[in-house]
Enzyme design. Structure first.
Site, PDB file in Angstrom:
ATOM      1  N   SER A  78      -2.808  -3.628   0.533  1.00  0.00           N
ATOM      2  CA  SER A  78      -1.589  -4.264   0.991  1.00  0.00           C
ATOM      3  C   SER A  78      -1.887  -5.707   1.354  1.00  0.00           C
ATOM      4  CB  SER A  78      -1.031  -3.517   2.206  1.00  0.00           C
ATOM      5  OG  SER A  78       0.285  -3.923   2.497  1.00  0.00           O
ATOM      6  N   HIS A  91      -0.109  -7.952   3.222  1.00  0.00           N
ATOM      7  CA  HIS A  91       0.260  -8.508   4.520  1.00  0.00           C
ATOM      8  C   HIS A  91      -0.697  -8.139   5.643  1.00  0.00           C
ATOM      9  CE1 HIS A  91       2.202  -5.083   6.803  1.00  0.00           C
ATOM     10  NE2 HIS A  91       2.150  -4.554   5.600  1.00  0.00           N
ATOM     11  N   GLN A 138      -6.037  -1.047   5.582  1.00  0.00           N
ATOM     12  CA  GLN A 138      -6.698  -1.721   6.697  1.00  0.00           C
ATOM     13  C   GLN A 138      -8.102  -2.193   6.351  1.00  0.00           C
ATOM     14  OE1 GLN A 138      -5.235  -2.574   9.409  1.00  0.00           O
ATOM     15  NE2 GLN A 138      -3.369  -1.328   9.313  1.00  0.00           N
ATOM     16  N   ALA A 193       0.802  -1.216   0.000  1.00  0.00           N
ATOM     17  CA  ALA A 193       0.000   0.000   0.000  1.00  0.00           C
ATOM     18  C   ALA A 193       0.839   1.271   0.000  1.00  0.00           C
ATOM     19  CB  ALA A 193      -0.946   0.005   1.208  1.00  0.00           C
ATOM     20  N   CYS A 195       4.656   1.639  11.661  1.00  0.00           N
ATOM     21  CA  CYS A 195       5.539   2.400  10.771  1.00  0.00           C
ATOM     22  C   CYS A 195       6.159   3.606  11.461  1.00  0.00           C
ATOM     23  CB  CYS A 195       4.766   2.848   9.536  1.00  0.00           C
ATOM     24  SG  CYS A 195       4.104   1.475   8.568  1.00  0.00           S
TER      25      CYS A 195
END
Length: 395
Positions: free
Chosen positions: A217, A219, A197, A88, A344
């Site tokens: 994304s 993962h 998310q 992402a 992050c």
């Protein structure tokens, strides 16, 4: 090759196993069914999808095409609108920075976003701000939501882009994407949604045809790290006028060059298909976990950060009055793996910009804990979590 179940990963430390894992918003474990698919395309069907002269390449190409269909089906897009990326963050950068040249050429240099976006959005916006773009960052309300009317009020004739995340990564608050899309019905601004998310957790809102650019994304969904996609929807017959960030090879319609990572793409495709097929049962299980956790923390005077009526079922952000989040994480480390914000930015030890923007008192911001879970979560040691936190309250 068959990959073993991940159930042991989530067992409580009270049994002598590893701490229960409740940090899915940082990363989710790879679903064993996804892992089996990835291993197949690593060890058996290892061809390059760009090789047209033999069956190895053809098998790889066919799996990539099927993965496009699986990703597209989850968001009601067309397969050729799916551009595979590393995740992402890259997708967000491609969507935002990729529109800059068009904005400069058309004289549309105004961008609307929010104060609660992920750094993968806020930092590219800072770059464009340094290039002469006018960036408007809208604040959330006390519940952590940015109203669609705020977007309407901020729109200008020269607005190039509106960028709003679907689900906040820290609070789990669901943003009014469908309402914002409706606001833009009569405006030419592109709508970019950071769906990191939300992809696989919210189905209908991400299927809105007015979403031009959607970053996802793998993962966060049970696919491996290092794979994601940018869904770039057409308006009529026109694709979003993106300029690539890298050059060399022409893959992914010239927007993302390089040899396609077929095993990772296969994994993302499988994870997307599973999320669509199992959406209802996953949501029901997540709701039950959240209710149990809230009930266990209620006697401690827990304060829920984010409007509880507008948060996703897989996330709980909570503060215990008088308890610092760092102390709580240490006290819980052998019981459960949790966080106090975005992975992050966790190394910066700065107060959450998300909770600060929502106007929460400093003590609640500094005490915030984020619990997040997924379809593999079964036994959450809620009583032990509450017991450990109660010890901190009594100190």
């Amino acid at each position: 090759m068959t990959v073993a179940s991940t159930s042991d990963t989530f067992a409580s430390s009270s049994t002598g196993a590893r701490p229960a894992y409740l940090d899915f918003n940082a990363t989710a474990p790879v679903d064993p069914r996804v892992a089996n698919e990835v291993m197949r395309y690593m060890l058996q069907e290892f061809g390059n999808a760009g090789s047209r002269t033999h069956t190895y390449g053809q098998v790889a190409k066919e799996r990539v095409n099927r993965a496009r269909q699986e990703v597209a089906a989850l968001v009601a897009a067309k397969p050729d609108e799916v551009i595979f990326t590393s995740g992402a963050t890259e997708s967000d950068n491609l969507a935002i920075l990729g529109l800059a040249r068009h904005g400069e050429a058309s004289g549309r240099r105004h961008i609307i976003s929010t104060q609660i976006e992920h750094k993968a959005v806020l930092e590219p916006l800072e770059v464009l701000g340094g290039r002469g773009f006018d960036i408007t960052l809208l604040p959330p309300d006390e519940g952590g939501r940015v109203p669609a009317e705020s977007v309407r009020a901020a729109l200008r004739p020269d607005t190039l882009l509106v960028s709003v995340m679907a689900i906040n990564n820290e609070t789990g608050v669901i943003q009014p994407i469908e309402e914002i899309a409706s606001v833009l019905t009569e405006h030419d601004a592109f709508l970019h949604v950071d769906g990191a998310q939300a992809f696989g957790k919210l189905v209908q809102p991400l299927q809105h045809p007015r979403i031009d650019l959607l970053a996802i994304s793998g993962h966060k969904l049970g696919a491996p790290k290092g794979i994601g996609a940018l869904v770039a929807r057409r308006r009529g017959y026109k694709r979003p006028p993106l300029t690539p960030l890298m050059y060399g090879g022409g893959q992914e319609r010239g927007l993302r060059p390089g040899t396609l990572p077929v095993p990772l793409i296969a994994g993302l495709g499988t994870a997307s298909a599973l999320a669509l097929d199992e959406a209802d049962e996953r949501t029901a299980a997540a709701v039950a976990i959240k209710a149990k956790l809230i009930e266990a923390l209620r006697p401690l005077g827990a304060v829920l950060n984010g409007d509880p009526d507008r948060t996703v079922a897989t996330t709980l952000n909570v503060s215990i009055p008088g308890v610092d989040s760092e102390a709580a994480i240490v006290a819980l480390k052998d019981v459960v793996a949790v966080s106090n914000g975005s992975a992050c930015t966790s190394q910066s030890y700065e107060p959450s910009h998300v909770l600060t923007a929502a106007g929460l008192p400093r003590e609640l911001v500094e005490g915030a804990l984020r619990f997040s879970w997924g379809p593999d979560t079964t036994d959450v040691p809620t009583d032990l979590i509450a017991e450990r936190l109660l010890q901190l309250v009594r100190r």
